[in-house]
Scaffold this motif. Structure first.
Motif, PDB file in Angstrom:
ATOM      1  N   GLN A 226      -5.779  -7.250   3.550  1.00 39.29           N
ATOM      2  CA  GLN A 226      -4.860  -6.170   3.225  1.00 39.29           C
ATOM      3  C   GLN A 226      -3.951  -5.873   4.413  1.00 39.29           C
ATOM      4  O   GLN A 226      -2.736  -5.687   4.255  1.00 39.29           O
ATOM      5  CB  GLN A 226      -5.649  -4.929   2.834  1.00 39.29           C
ATOM      6  CG  GLN A 226      -6.503  -5.135   1.593  1.00 39.29           C
ATOM      7  CD  GLN A 226      -7.357  -3.933   1.289  1.00 39.29           C
ATOM      8  OE1 GLN A 226      -7.219  -2.916   1.943  1.00 39.29           O
ATOM      9  NE2 GLN A 226      -8.242  -4.065   0.335  1.00 39.29           N
ATOM     10  N   ALA A 227      -4.539  -5.825   5.626  1.00 37.53           N
ATOM     11  CA  ALA A 227      -3.731  -5.557   6.807  1.00 37.53           C
ATOM     12  C   ALA A 227      -2.732  -6.679   7.045  1.00 37.53           C
ATOM     13  O   ALA A 227      -1.579  -6.429   7.432  1.00 37.53           O
ATOM     14  CB  ALA A 227      -4.637  -5.381   8.014  1.00 37.53           C
TER      15      ALA A 227
ATOM     16  N   ILE B 146       0.000  -5.902   4.443  1.00 46.27           N
ATOM     17  CA  ILE B 146       0.701  -4.625   4.562  1.00 46.27           C
ATOM     18  C   ILE B 146       1.511  -4.580   5.851  1.00 46.27           C
ATOM     19  O   ILE B 146       2.664  -4.108   5.861  1.00 46.27           O
ATOM     20  CB  ILE B 146      -0.315  -3.463   4.500  1.00 46.27           C
ATOM     21  CG1 ILE B 146      -0.868  -3.335   3.084  1.00 46.27           C
ATOM     22  CG2 ILE B 146       0.332  -2.160   4.919  1.00 46.27           C
ATOM     23  CD1 ILE B 146      -1.892  -2.245   2.917  1.00 46.27           C
TER      24      ILE B 146
ATOM     25  N   SER C 118       4.516   1.146   0.676  1.00 43.27           N
ATOM     26  CA  SER C 118       3.256   0.713   1.283  1.00 43.27           C
ATOM     27  C   SER C 118       2.084   1.075   0.396  1.00 43.27           C
ATOM     28  O   SER C 118       1.148   0.273   0.208  1.00 43.27           O
ATOM     29  CB  SER C 118       3.098   1.352   2.669  1.00 43.27           C
ATOM     30  OG  SER C 118       4.172   0.991   3.513  1.00 43.27           O
ATOM     31  N   LEU C 119       2.126   2.318  -0.143  1.00 42.80           N
ATOM     32  CA  LEU C 119       1.032   2.739  -1.021  1.00 42.80           C
ATOM     33  C   LEU C 119       0.981   1.865  -2.265  1.00 42.80           C
ATOM     34  O   LEU C 119      -0.102   1.436  -2.701  1.00 42.80           O
ATOM     35  CB  LEU C 119       1.227   4.205  -1.413  1.00 42.80           C
ATOM     36  CG  LEU C 119       0.161   4.802  -2.341  1.00 42.80           C
ATOM     37  CD1 LEU C 119      -1.209   4.759  -1.672  1.00 42.80           C
ATOM     38  CD2 LEU C 119       0.516   6.231  -2.730  1.00 42.80           C
TER      39      LEU C 119
ATOM     40  N   ILE D 130       2.124  -1.213  -2.533  1.00 44.70           N
ATOM     41  CA  ILE D 130       1.659  -2.552  -2.135  1.00 44.70           C
ATOM     42  C   ILE D 130       0.163  -2.540  -1.891  1.00 44.70           C
ATOM     43  O   ILE D 130      -0.561  -3.470  -2.258  1.00 44.70           O
ATOM     44  CB  ILE D 130       2.426  -3.004  -0.887  1.00 44.70           C
ATOM     45  CG1 ILE D 130       3.901  -3.229  -1.239  1.00 44.70           C
ATOM     46  CG2 ILE D 130       1.823  -4.270  -0.307  1.00 44.70           C
ATOM     47  CD1 ILE D 130       4.777  -3.481  -0.045  1.00 44.70           C
ATOM     48  N   TRP D 131      -0.298  -1.428  -1.249  1.00 47.35           N
ATOM     49  CA  TRP D 131      -1.746  -1.333  -0.972  1.00 47.35           C
ATOM     50  C   TRP D 131      -2.551  -1.323  -2.275  1.00 47.35           C
ATOM     51  O   TRP D 131      -3.577  -1.997  -2.383  1.00 47.35           O
ATOM     52  CB  TRP D 131      -2.012  -0.076  -0.169  1.00 47.35           C
ATOM     53  CG  TRP D 131      -3.457   0.121   0.171  1.00 47.35           C
ATOM     54  CD1 TRP D 131      -4.175  -0.507   1.145  1.00 47.35           C
ATOM     55  CD2 TRP D 131      -4.368   1.014  -0.483  1.00 47.35           C
ATOM     56  NE1 TRP D 131      -5.464  -0.081   1.145  1.00 47.35           N
ATOM     57  CE2 TRP D 131      -5.620   0.864   0.151  1.00 47.35           C
ATOM     58  CE3 TRP D 131      -4.254   1.920  -1.524  1.00 47.35           C
ATOM     59  CZ2 TRP D 131      -6.735   1.584  -0.222  1.00 47.35           C
ATOM     60  CZ3 TRP D 131      -5.363   2.636  -1.904  1.00 47.35           C
ATOM     61  CH2 TRP D 131      -6.579   2.473  -1.257  1.00 47.35           C
ATOM     62  N   VAL D 132      -2.034  -0.539  -3.254  1.00 49.71           N
ATOM     63  CA  VAL D 132      -2.746  -0.496  -4.541  1.00 49.71           C
ATOM     64  C   VAL D 132      -2.740  -1.872  -5.191  1.00 49.71           C
ATOM     65  O   VAL D 132      -3.761  -2.346  -5.721  1.00 49.71           O
ATOM     66  CB  VAL D 132      -2.101   0.554  -5.458  1.00 49.71           C
ATOM     67  CG1 VAL D 132      -2.686   0.470  -6.862  1.00 49.71           C
ATOM     68  CG2 VAL D 132      -2.306   1.954  -4.902  1.00 49.71           C
TER      69      VAL D 132
ATOM     70  N   ILE E 223      -2.434  -4.787  -3.701  1.00 50.00           N
ATOM     71  CA  ILE E 223      -3.302  -5.709  -2.949  1.00 50.00           C
ATOM     72  C   ILE E 223      -4.763  -5.416  -3.249  1.00 50.00           C
ATOM     73  O   ILE E 223      -5.593  -6.329  -3.389  1.00 50.00           O
ATOM     74  CB  ILE E 223      -3.008  -5.588  -1.450  1.00 50.00           C
ATOM     75  CG1 ILE E 223      -1.595  -6.119  -1.163  1.00 50.00           C
ATOM     76  CG2 ILE E 223      -4.026  -6.356  -0.625  1.00 50.00           C
ATOM     77  CD1 ILE E 223      -1.164  -5.941   0.256  1.00 50.00           C
ATOM     78  N   ARG E 224      -5.081  -4.092  -3.332  1.00 47.76           N
ATOM     79  CA  ARG E 224      -6.471  -3.745  -3.671  1.00 47.76           C
ATOM     80  C   ARG E 224      -6.852  -4.333  -5.022  1.00 47.76           C
ATOM     81  O   ARG E 224      -7.972  -4.831  -5.203  1.00 47.76           O
ATOM     82  CB  ARG E 224      -6.625  -2.229  -3.716  1.00 47.76           C
ATOM     83  CG  ARG E 224      -6.515  -1.555  -2.360  1.00 47.76           C
ATOM     84  CD  ARG E 224      -7.806  -1.586  -1.607  1.00 47.76           C
ATOM     85  NE  ARG E 224      -8.867  -0.882  -2.314  1.00 47.76           N
ATOM     86  CZ  ARG E 224     -10.102  -0.810  -1.877  1.00 47.76           C
ATOM     87  NH1 ARG E 224     -10.421  -1.415  -0.737  1.00 47.76           N
ATOM     88  NH2 ARG E 224     -11.026  -0.167  -2.552  1.00 47.76           N
TER      89      ARG E 224
END
Length: 741
Positions: A10-11, A14, A295-296, A298-300, A302-303
Motif C-alpha cells: 500500500q505504501a 500510495i 489518497s483516501l 486510492i487507499w480504499v 488498494i485495500r
C-alpha cells in the motif's frame, strides 16, 4: 540498511501517487500564481501608465490654468499702470497686494524688465529667497519676454514651485514680465493623488521633496529606484514596500529647464496581493482536499485490491504453522482469483502429503516398535536357548537315572519318591521346551487350518477352567473365513495363553467374567479378537506386556512368557498381535493373520515320534559307541544300554571317538550334536570318509536347538536327532527302531 527497509505494498503505491499529485499541484500552483501575478502586474502597469498620463495631463492643465489665471492679473489696467511707471517701490507694493489677493499657494511674485533684470519682488514667506526664485525662473522669464506666457517647475529652498511668467504688454510694447511662484505642496499632491489614484513622490536634486507616501522609511529605496530609472528610456516598473504596504512604482521627470525635478508614481497592489494570496490559499486548500480525497480513494481501492493478498498472506502463515485446513476465498476470476485457487490446491496437496507423511511416520513407529520387540525377543531367545541347552543335559540325567532306579526294584516308598522326582523333572522339561519355543528355534509346522475350529478346540481344552471360573464366553465367529497356513499347535497355544490370561483377569469381577471372541475377514487378513471385562491393564504396563518375563500376576502365578510366546508365534506366522485396555474396562487382544497362501507350506524337519518300549531289544552282540562331553549322559546311556545287553563304548571328545570308530566296528553310533572342539556334524563327516559303513546307523542327540543348516543337514542325510531331555524308554525305543531297520 536499504535491504532492511520495509515498505508495504500500500505504501509503495500510495507514496508515488501522492508524490505525483503533489508534483502536479505544485505545477498548477506555479502556473496559476504566474498567471495571477502576470495579470495583476499587467493591470498595475496599465494603472501606472494611466496614472502617469493623468498625472502629466493634470499637471499640464494645472499649469495652463495657472497661466490663464495669472495672465489676467498681468493684464489688469492697474498692474499695467504700475508696470509702466517702472518704479520698484510702487511695484513692490503692487506685488504684495496681488500676492495676498490671488491665494495662499502663490508664494512669490517678481517683476522683471528688459534683460531679465528683477525690478521688484514680493514673497509670502520671509525665508523664501527671491533671488534664487528669480534665478530658477529665468527659463520661463526668457520665454515670456518673447511675448507668450511660459511656465517652468523649479526648486527653491528645497520646495517645488511652478513658475508662471506672463509678459506685461503696455501700449503694444513689452514693459516687463510678471512671474508668480505657485507652490507645489501637499494640497496639490493630494489633488493629483485623487486624480491618478496613485501615491506621488516628487524628487528634487535626488531627494524626496514632496510625497503622499506616509512612511518616510521607504524614501531611500524610492530614491534608488528613481536614480536607476530616471535616466533610462525604457523604464521598468519595480516593486517596493512602504511599511506593510506593497507598491509598484514608475519613475519620470518633469520637462523643466533645470532637469532636476522628477516624480514617482506608486500604485498599491496590496489588495491584489491579498486576493492573490487568498486565491493561492483557496487553491492550496482545494488541492490538498483533492489530494487527501484521492489518497483516501486510492487507499480504499488498494485495500480492496490487496485484500486477497492479505488473506493469502494470513493463510500462508497459518499453513506455515501447520494449519492445512485454511482456505482462501476465490472472489474473482482475475489473477488474484487464480492465485487463490492455486493456493487452495497447494494447501490441499500439502494436507494430503501431511496425512501421508503422518501415516508413514506412524508406520515407521510401529515398525520400529516391532523391530525393538523383535530384537528384545531375539536377544532373550539366544539367552533362553543357552540356558535350555545347559538345563537339558542335567535334566536328561535326572530323568534317565530316575527311570533306571525305578527299574532296579526299589520299595514302594522309594518308587513314590522317584515318581515325584520324575514329575518335577518333566515339569522342568516342559518349562525348558517353552523357553525353546519362545526362542522360536523350532520351525512351525505349516498347514491350512480353520481358525474357528482351532478356537473351538482351545475353548474345549479350557472348558473345565472356564466353567469353574464362571467365565461366560460369547462367540461371534464368521463362517466365511478362509483357511490360514499355520502351525495349529502353536496358534492354539496362543489362543490358550490369551484365554488363560482372561480367566485370571476376570476372576475378581463380581458380575461375572465375560469373554467375547469374534473372527472377521479384513481384506487379506483374518482378524481374531478377544474382548473381556476384566481388571484391564494400566497404561504404564500396556507397552510392556509382550516383553519376556514381564507379568503383573502375583509371584508364582506366571512366568511372564505367555504373551511373549504368543507375540513370537504370531510374528513367526507373518501376523500381528495388539492389545488395548483401560484400567477397570477390560482388555482387547486383536490378532491378525494372513489368509491361506497355498504353495508356501513349510517342509519341516520331522521330529522323532516317541516309540513304544520294546520288551526285546536286539542287544546281543550289538556294540554301540556313545559320544558326549557330558559324563552323566555317557554314564546314563551306558547303564541304560548295558542293562539291556549292549556293549557300549563311550568317548568324551571327537578325536577319541574317531579313533574308537576307526579301530572298531559299531552297530550304532550315538553322538551329541555339540561336542567341544569338533561338533557332531564334523565327527560324522570325518567318520564317513574313513569308515562309510560306520555312519549308516548314526543317531544324533542334542540338548540345544538346531539351526536351519543343521536341520537341512539332518534332512539331507536322513538322520534322526533325539532332543534332550529324553526318557530312557524313549531313547531305548529309538535305538530299537534304528537297529531293527
Amino acid at each position: 540498511m536499504l535491504k532492511d527497509f520495509h515498505l508495504s505494498f500500500q505504501a509503495k503505491v500510495i507514496i508515488p501517487v501522492v508524490a505525483l499529485l503533489v508534483f502536479f499541484l505544485a505545477i498548477i500552483v506555479w502556473l496559476v500564481n504566474g498567471r495571477i501575478t502576470d495579470q495583476f502586474e499587467g493591470e498595475t502597469r496599465q494603472t501606472l501608465r494611466t496614472a502617469e498620463a493623468v498625472f502629466r495631463n493634470s499637471f499640464e492643465i494645472r499649469t495652463r490654468n495657472l497661466i490663464l489665471r495669472y495672465q489676467s492679473v498681468a493684464n489688469e489696467p492697474r498692474f499695467k499702470a504700475v508696470a509702466l511707471l517702472s518704479d520698484p517701490k510702487t511695484m513692490i507694493v503692487q506685488l504684495n497686494e496681488l500676492l495676498h489677493e490671488i491665494g495662499q499657494e502663490a508664494k512669490a511674485m517678481i517683476f522683471t524688465i528688459e534683460n531679465n533684470v528683477m525690478l521688484a519682488g514680493a514673497r509670502r514667506d520671509a525665508n523664501l529667497n527671491l533671488r534664487e526664485f528669480h534665478t530658477g525662473s529665468s527659463f520661463a522669464i526668457s520665454q515670456a519676454s518673447q511675448g507668450k506666457p511660459a511656465a517652468d517647475n523649479i526648486v527653491v529652498n528645497g520646495s517645488l514651485f511652478t513658475a508662471i511668467s506672463v509678459p506685461v504688454i503696455v501700449n503694444d510694447a513689452l514693459s516687463g514680465v510678471l512671474t508668480i511662484g505657485e507652490l507645489i505642496g501637499p494640497t496639490a499632491a493630494q489633488e493629483l493623488k485623487l486624480l491618478t489614484r496613485a501615491e506621488i513622490v516628487f524628487l528634487a536634486s535626488h531627494q524626496v521633496a514632496l510625497s503622499t507616501v506616509k512612511n518616510p522609511d521607504s524614501f531611500p529605496e524610492l530614491v534608488r529606484i528613481y536614480n536607476r530609472q530616471s535616466g533610462q528610456t525604457n523604464r521598468k516598473i519595480e516593486g517596493v514596500s512602504a511599511g506593510e504596504e506593497h507598491f509598484l512604482c514608475l519613475a519620470g521627470n518633469f520637462p523643466v529647464s533645470s532637469g532636476r525635478i522628477g516624480y514617482l508614481l506608486l500604485s498599491s497592489y496590496e489588495n491584489a496581493l491579498q486576493r492573490k494570496q487568498e486565491t493561492q490559499r483557496t487553491l492550496m486548500l482545494i488541492s490538498l482536499a483533492g489530494i487527501l480525497f484521492s489518497s483516501l480513494l486510492i487507499w480504499v481501492l488498494i485495500r480492496k485490491i490487496t485484500r486477497p493478498l492479505r488473506e493469502l498472506r494470513d493463510s500462508a502463515e497459518a499453513v506455515g504453522r501447520g494449519d492445512f485446513s485454511r482456505r482462501v476465498e476465490v472472489a474473482s476470476r482475475d489473477e488474484c482469483g487464480e492465485l487463490a485457487a492455486v493456493f487452495n490446491q497447494m494447501t490441499e496437496n500439502l494436507k494430503t502429503s501431511q496425512s501421508e507423511v503422518q501415516q508413514a511416520m506412524q508406520s515407521l513407529k510401529d515398525t520400529q516398535a516391532q523391530l525393538i520387540q523383535t530384537e528384545k525377543l531375539s536377544a532373550m531367545g539366544k539367552f533362553v536357548a543357552g540356558i535350555a541347552h545347559e538345563l537339558n543335559n542335567p535334566l536328561t540325567g535326572v530323568i534317565g537315572f530316575s527311570q533306571m532306579l525305578q527299574e532296579s526294584g526299589i520299595s514302594e516308598k522309594q518308587e513314590n519318591l522317584l515318581i515325584r522326582i520324575v514329575g518335577s523333572a518333566e515339569r522342568c522339561r516342559k518349562i525348558v521346551q517353552s523357553l525353546l519355543s519362545f526362542s522360536r528355534r523350532y520351525r512351525p509346522e505349516r498347514k491350512p487350518v480353520d481358525v474357528n475350529e482351532l478356537l473351538e478346540s482351545a475353548l474345549e481344552i479350557l472348558n473345565h477352567e472356564l466353567t469353574t471360573s464362571n467365565l461366560q464366553v460369547l462367540s461371534n465367529l464368521s463362517r466365511d473365513l478362509p483357511e490360514i497356513m499355520m502351525d495349529p499347535h502353536q496358534i492354539r497355544q496362543v489362543f490358550l495363553n490369551i484365554i488363560s490370561n482372561t480367566i485370571q483377569a476376570t476372576e475378581e469381577n463380581q458380575d461375572g467374567g465375560k469373554l467375547q471372541i469374534s473372527t472377521q475377514l479384513m481384506k487379506d487378513q483374518v482378524r481374531i479378537r478377544f474382548q473381556d471385562n476384566g481388571v484391564g491393564i494400566s497404561p504404564e504396563d500396556l507397552p510392556n506386556i509382550f516383553n519376556p518375563f514381564f507379568t503383573t500376576k502375583p509371584v508364582g502365578s506366571g512366568t511372564g512368557l505367555g504373551l511373549s510366546l504368543a507375540y513370537g508365534i504370531v510374528r513367526e506366522h507373518g501376523g500381528s498381535i495388539t492389545a488395548e485396555s483401560e484400567p477397570g474396562q477390560g482388555a482387547t487382544f486383536t490378532i491378525e493373520l494372513p489368509a491361506v497362501q497355498i504353495g508356501k507350506q513349510t517342509e519341516d524337519f520331522p521330529a522323532p515320534e516317541p516309540q513304544e518300549l520294546s520288551q526285546t531289544l536286539p542287544s546281543a552282540q550289538k556294540k554301540i559307541l556313545v559320544i558326549d562331553d557330558e559324563e552323566s549322559i555317557l554314564e546314563l546311556i551306558r547303564e541304560a544300554l548295558a542293562t539291556r545287553g549292549f556293549k557300549v563304548d563311550t568317548a568324551g571328545d571327537g578325536d577319541s571317538a574317531l579313533e574308537l570308530a576307526g579301530n572298531n566296528f559299531y552297530d550304532l553310533v550315538v553322538c551329541d550334536w555339540k561336542i567341544p572342539g569338533k561338533g557332531g556334524q564334523k565327527i560324522y563327516e570325518q567318520l564317513r570318509q574313513i569308515k562309510p559303513q560306520a555312519v549308516e546307523r548314526f543317531l544324533f542327540i542334542t540338548g540345544d536347538v538346531l539351526s536351519q543348516n543343521a536341520e537341512q543337514f539332518l534332512r539331507n542325510e536322513a538322520k534322526i536327532c533325539l532332543l534332550k531331555p529324553f526318557s530312557v524308554d524313549e531313547f531305548r525305543s529309538t535305538i530299537e527302531k534304528m537297529l531293527t531297520n
